[in-house]
Scaffold this motif. Sequence first.
Motif, mmCIF file in Angstrom:
data_model
loop_
_atom_site.group_PDB
_atom_site.id
_atom_site.type_symbol
_atom_site.label_atom_id
_atom_site.label_comp_id
_atom_site.label_asym_id
_atom_site.label_seq_id
_atom_site.Cartn_x
_atom_site.Cartn_y
_atom_site.Cartn_z
ATOM 1 N N LEU A 61 -3.862 -2.263 -8.372
ATOM 2 C CA LEU A 61 -2.422 -2.501 -8.450
ATOM 3 C C LEU A 61 -1.768 -1.666 -9.549
ATOM 4 N N LEU A 62 -2.428 -1.610 -10.717
ATOM 5 C CA LEU A 62 -1.884 -0.789 -11.802
ATOM 6 C C LEU A 62 -1.833 0.684 -11.406
ATOM 7 N N PHE A 64 -1.398 2.025 -8.427
ATOM 8 C CA PHE A 64 -0.298 2.345 -7.517
ATOM 9 C C PHE A 64 1.082 2.062 -8.126
ATOM 10 N N LEU A 65 1.087 1.457 -9.317
ATOM 11 C CA LEU A 65 2.336 1.339 -10.072
ATOM 12 C C LEU A 65 2.528 2.506 -11.030
ATOM 13 N N ILE A 66 1.439 2.934 -11.680
ATOM 14 C CA ILE A 66 1.526 3.935 -12.750
ATOM 15 C C ILE A 66 1.386 5.359 -12.232
ATOM 16 N N ILE A 69 4.449 7.340 -11.132
ATOM 17 C CA ILE A 69 5.345 7.777 -12.211
ATOM 18 C C ILE A 69 4.865 9.090 -12.813
ATOM 19 N N TRP A 197 -4.551 -11.385 -9.095
ATOM 20 C CA TRP A 197 -4.139 -9.992 -9.259
ATOM 21 C C TRP A 197 -4.712 -9.363 -10.527
ATOM 22 N N VAL A 250 5.213 4.107 -1.964
ATOM 23 C CA VAL A 250 4.800 3.135 -2.991
ATOM 24 C C VAL A 250 4.858 1.711 -2.450
ATOM 25 N N CYS A 251 5.913 1.378 -1.728
ATOM 26 C CA CYS A 251 6.036 0.030 -1.143
ATOM 27 C C CYS A 251 4.956 -0.224 -0.088
ATOM 28 N N TYR A 253 1.996 0.727 -0.095
ATOM 29 C CA TYR A 253 0.718 0.422 -0.740
ATOM 30 C C TYR A 253 0.742 -0.927 -1.462
ATOM 31 N N LEU A 254 1.796 -1.148 -2.231
ATOM 32 C CA LEU A 254 1.819 -2.319 -3.105
ATOM 33 C C LEU A 254 1.959 -3.635 -2.337
ATOM 34 N N LEU A 258 -0.760 -6.521 -2.783
ATOM 35 C CA LEU A 258 -0.347 -7.774 -3.422
ATOM 36 C C LEU A 258 -0.627 -8.964 -2.512
#
Length: 507
Positions: A61-62, A64-66, A69, A197, A250-251, A253-254, A258
């Motif tokens: 999760l981190l 695909f968030l980081i 960017i 998570w 991004v959406c 994947y997350l 989640l």
Amino acid sequence: MGLEGNKQTTLSNDQKNTTEKKSNPKLTLLPLIALIFYEVSGGPFGVEDSVKSGGGALLSLLGFLIFPIFWSIPEALITAELATSFPENGGYVIWISSAFGPFWGFQEGFWKWFSGVMDNALYPVLFLDYLKQSLPIFDQLYARIPTLLAITILLTYLNYRGLHIVGFSAVLLASFSLLPFAVMGILSIPKIRPKRWVTLDFKKVQWRGYFNSMFWNLNYWDKASTLAGEVEDPSRTFPKALYGAVIVVVCSYLIPLLAGTGSLESDSSEWSDGYFAEVGFLIGGSWLKWWIQAAAAMSNLGLFEAEMSSDAFQLLGMSEIGMLPSIFASRSKYGTPTISILCSATGVIFLSWMSFQEILEFLNFLYAIGMLFEFAAFIKLRLKKPDLHRPYKVPLKTFGATMLCVPPATLLVLVMCLASLRTFLVTGGVIVLGFFLYPFIIHAKNKNWAHFVSIDDIKLNDCDVEDDENVMRHMADEAGVRLLSDSSSSSSMEKVSEIQKEVKIYK
């Protein structure tokens, strides 16, 4: 008399090319977003390994968030600037040629094409990996090999039928592929426990697999630039399409990650290719499992189509500037580069026997080398050609633009350092082959072994050309120079008009 005849022939060819362009529809915003989405992602299929190699949900999760960017957004911004500055088929080949000369432009094209073909070889494999969850027969070689061949032939034919068909097909396939995950996300809400998570078992973390999975699922933002010449109003359409695609990717994947990791107690070792079908079954039942499997199958078709289109139009663009024989630029009645498509399809068939992880690591390494050159070209063009007409410009000065490249370049070097010895040997062989292939093509051009766009086909104003390599350098530079300088200057506009006329004669 001969000169007049040549002029009439040139005008006739220009009229023919204009007619062909009018009869072949250009890509608009929504189809281009869908194509970029499929170049980069295609949905969450294949991200399951990030949970397994990351030792749990937290790192996945981190990541695909980081990663978007520090990697996706910089690459998308740089692609938007360079693709709108050089709106030609060939994309990054022209960027590198303009910055470093045709030798390195050719190497970039060879590496990225080879990487793209390897990437495309994954999708028929992933397609069958999802189907074998319910149809185990596809795990047997006697059923698997003919099916892989049939899929490749069918999708190659669809690519031949036209880029606008591929674009609108991608829109429909993307909608169908993402819908079951939206449903799964809604159904999972009552079952989600946020503490799941943050699960992480450092003993199970496989850093090489984790970084390769992250990198593969978030790269190829530059790929659509190879068909920039087929986009309607690229200076406006490309930046919007890239922004839209970043959000969708991004959406896509997350939301499934989640939902799946937050609602199930499954061990991270169970998360492998195709596991989202099982997640769908546990959350919604067999109907959702079948829907996800069907969506996965359709998504991999879209991924294949988008990748093959970019690979084929890259070869076409290289042919149009004299880097490859002119046969690669020949188009079908549908406006598609027939020989280039067949060449890419042949490469896919030869590579499809390799395992998923082998292909993934090889293509990532080659892609990383190519991207380092693109970042370098981005910076050098800011220094070398500050007056280059940039319809879209990253809102940073040269120092800021350089700093923008540092995080993704660091990631590229990290992925390369984590590669296995076998990957170094295989990719090293590909690089050496490219070094030998370029002088061979120059020699073939000098000996007239094949027809190239050459000095016999072009008229250079005030330019003495000593050899074919200089011709290629001139053409690669002029493809970008035609957009030089401030468009408000009348003298600049006259210069642009002159160069555009010259480029028409080139082609």
